[in-house]
Design an enzyme around this catalytic site. Structure first.
Site, PDB file in Angstrom:
ATOM      1  N   ARG A  18       0.799  -1.224   0.000  1.00 40.56           N
ATOM      2  CA  ARG A  18       0.000   0.000   0.000  1.00 40.56           C
ATOM      3  C   ARG A  18       0.830   1.273   0.000  1.00 40.56           C
ATOM      4  NH1 ARG A  18      -5.404  -0.213   1.821  1.00 40.56           N
ATOM      5  NH2 ARG A  18      -5.314   2.070   1.647  1.00 40.56           N
ATOM      6  N   HIS A  43      16.227  -9.895   4.697  1.00 40.25           N
ATOM      7  CA  HIS A  43      16.789 -10.368   3.429  1.00 40.25           C
ATOM      8  C   HIS A  43      16.449  -9.334   2.361  1.00 40.25           C
ATOM      9  CE1 HIS A  43      17.554 -14.032   0.612  1.00 40.25           C
ATOM     10  NE2 HIS A  43      17.827 -12.899  -0.010  1.00 40.25           N
ATOM     11  N   GLU A  73      20.689 -11.289   5.277  1.00 43.42           N
ATOM     12  CA  GLU A  73      20.804 -12.342   4.283  1.00 43.42           C
ATOM     13  C   GLU A  73      20.813 -11.723   2.884  1.00 43.42           C
ATOM     14  OE1 GLU A  73      18.145 -15.684   6.691  1.00 43.42           O
ATOM     15  OE2 GLU A  73      17.370 -14.773   4.855  1.00 43.42           O
ATOM     16  N   THR A 110      11.233 -17.250  -3.296  1.00 48.09           N
ATOM     17  CA  THR A 110      11.896 -17.349  -2.001  1.00 48.09           C
ATOM     18  C   THR A 110      13.134 -18.213  -2.164  1.00 48.09           C
ATOM     19  OG1 THR A 110      11.574 -17.890   0.351  1.00 48.09           O
ATOM     20  CG2 THR A 110      10.571 -19.375  -1.268  1.00 48.09           C
ATOM     21  N   HIS A 201      13.948 -21.742   7.168  1.00 41.06           N
ATOM     22  CA  HIS A 201      13.043 -21.809   6.026  1.00 41.06           C
ATOM     23  C   HIS A 201      11.917 -22.786   6.311  1.00 41.06           C
ATOM     24  CE1 HIS A 201      11.454 -21.426   1.982  1.00 41.06           C
ATOM     25  NE2 HIS A 201      12.285 -20.418   1.834  1.00 41.06           N
TER      26      HIS A 201
END
Length: 251
Positions: A18, A43, A73, A110, A201
């Site tokens: 937004r 990340h 990361e 990802t 993860h």
């Protein structure tokens, strides 16, 4: 005991959908730390789809003020572009406690695989040295089945981060035993080479306890997607505390 680093990328995804600053990434990270999280992970990607460079600077200041670890990361091979200075310059500017190197391409939704050291090792070596020169502990994202995990130590890395997506899939399917044995073996091989072991993860409250019980001496878990999703129902404070309780039981 295993330390919990909360990945706040998903807060930035919601904000960016937004524009503006709602929800506030810094406020969310503060709430996680107030609940007892041991650190914050981000990340930043070159396409700035979630965490941006300005977030990295703000979170660096927050974690430094709070005396907790900051983990950045990213793909060390991704070139800089407008709004993204590159992973190494960003780490040099903000001096995180840890830099976790991940071989993700721009098109990936990802991170979904670890480094191939035979292919990438010599490219990684000078980058690892540069990060250590600015005070970062360096962790490399690896697959549990990688037979050359010990090569991470030879390249100068301090730790590995085990990519736990396959374990999470096996756990969800009700068949975790073979996967957990593979991850336990990977951790032992890494530790025998002098490497610390992190993991991350798709870890969640449901599967984290089994993982920590069976995989030896996991130093840190980085958890974002599941934790933020669960916090939509229970709130950040309660969710972080629930993860800390799982960690206390499992590690």
């Amino acid at each position: 005991m295993t330390r919990l680093s909360v990945n706040v990328n998903k807060i930035a995804v919601l904000r960016n959908s937004r524009g503006g600053n709602d929800p506030d990434v810094l406020r969310a990270a503060t709430a996680c730390l107030d609940a007892g999280a041991h650190g914050i992970t981000v990340h930043p990607r070159p396409d700035q789809r979630h965490i941006r460079a300005d977030d990295v600077h703000a979170l660096s200041a927050l974690t430094r003020e709070r005396g907790v670890e900051f983990n950045i990361e990213g793909n060390p091979f991704a070139p800089p572009r407008p709004g993204y200075p590159g992973l190494l310059p960003l780490c040099a500017q903000t001096r995180p406690a840890q830099a976790t190197l991940v071989p993700d391409g721009d098109g990936q939704l990802t991170s979904d695989h670890g480094f191939d050291f035979a292919r990438d090792g010599e490219r990684l070596r000078p980058l690892i040295a540069a990060l250590k020169d600015v005070g970062c502990r360096v962790s490399l994202f690896v697959d549990a089945g990688n037979p050359a995990i010990a090569a991470a130590a030879a390249l100068g890395a301090d730790r590995i981060e085990l990519y736990t997506g396959p374990y999470a899939e096996a756990f969800a399917a009700g068949t975790p035993d073979a996967a957990i044995a593979l991850f336990a073996d990977a951790a032992r091989r890494a530790q025998a080479a002098g490497l610390g072991v992190n993991a991350g993860h798709d870890l969640s409250q449901a599967n984290l306890g089994r993982f920590l019980h069976d995989v030896p001496q996991v130093l840190e878990v980085s958890i974002g997607h599941a934790l933020i999703g669960e916090a939509l129902y229970d709130g950040l404070d309660a969710t972080v505390r629930a993860y800390l309780a799982v960690i206390a039981r499992g590690s």
